[in-house]
Scaffold this active site. Sequence first.
Site, PDB file in Angstrom:
ATOM      1  N   GLY A 151       1.235   0.376  13.066  1.00  0.00           N
ATOM      2  CA  GLY A 151       0.952   1.391  12.075  1.00  0.00           C
ATOM      3  C   GLY A 151       0.509   0.758  10.770  1.00  0.00           C
ATOM      4  O   GLY A 151       0.708  -0.434  10.529  1.00  0.00           O
ATOM      5  N   CYS A 152      -0.096   1.565   9.902  1.00  0.00           N
ATOM      6  CA  CYS A 152      -0.619   1.032   8.640  1.00  0.00           C
ATOM      7  C   CYS A 152       0.504   0.548   7.722  1.00  0.00           C
ATOM      8  O   CYS A 152       0.431  -0.566   7.174  1.00  0.00           O
ATOM      9  CB  CYS A 152      -1.476   2.080   7.950  1.00  0.00           C
ATOM     10  SG  CYS A 152      -0.717   3.715   7.803  1.00  0.00           S
TER      11      CYS A 152
END
Length: 347
Positions: A151-152
């Site tokens: 995920g970011c």
Amino acid sequence: MSYQVSVAVVGATGYVGVELVRLLLFHPMVKIKYLCATQSIGSLLSSHYDHVLKDSIPVSISCFSSIDLSKVDVIFLCLPHGQSNEIVKKIHNEVKIIIDLSADFRIKDIDTYKEWYGAHCCPDLIQDFVYGLTEIYWEEIKKSRFVACPGCYATSALVPLFPLLRLRLVKSQNIIVDAKSGVSGAGRSVDQKKLFCEIHDVIKSYNISKHRHIPEIEQELCFAACQENINVQFVPNLIPVKRGMLSSIYLELEEGVSPIDIREALLVFYKDSKFIFIDEEKAITTKSVIGTNYCYIGVFPGRIPNTVIIVCNIDNLLKGASGQAVQNFNIMMSCDETTALLNIPYL
């Protein structure tokens, strides 16, 4: 790079999907065979995005169930959490390479996954996926058929934290991550909370201590430190910009370790990286990374004795999603890691 691989992008009309398509268009090794979505079947991507020229992507949107998997070498899954695992269960024996950008295969412990995301339809396949934090798991990614891209928020936290815990330079307790993300990180779906009047001139914290990237971050820090039960204080914040992410990380130093030691360790660890740099001036602004696959890390001494503050920035749609996916694809294909990722961004 004398041959091309046939690629399908599933979830092509979302922000992450369209960014991925943009990158793949510049990749000399890629032929985009299918673009898939659940709506607007038969339309062109240009009908969804004004900046996409009609002739630049002549492939029309398909329903995933209608595509011929025998004509696909690589599938990128840019789907909401909980949808990728259903597709993977059906196709894992039919496609050579699967690169998943959802959270469905990031969490290795199935009980932890269920706690944060709910049921998983193919838990037996989770261990087959390599966690795609490129600079950390480069060798594993190269040998794998299946990659789960981070995920970011997890990327922006783990890039600086993973080596520091592995090298035992900071304490594994009392880790605080305060992260700010552009609105594109919340996706393209219609939501009142994302309307202009709701987000303009506003900074909003959300899912404090409950964000789904938390178990992902904690899992990898446990792997890095070779210990169990590392907990992180994590506060995500939505800021009124389209894209970009900046994480401020607060750490306690191990005895005898200075901020200078921290900076030197990160320099050495990432000395061969094509995208990660230690640069305090560039780390403190998202201007340095917007439209790129770069990540800048800044190291600053804390006002409290024996502490250090680390700032890390990325473009949430690129190094935090599509860019890292292409970077992983490049490694899996044994081509230059930077292929299709060095285009100069807009001003």
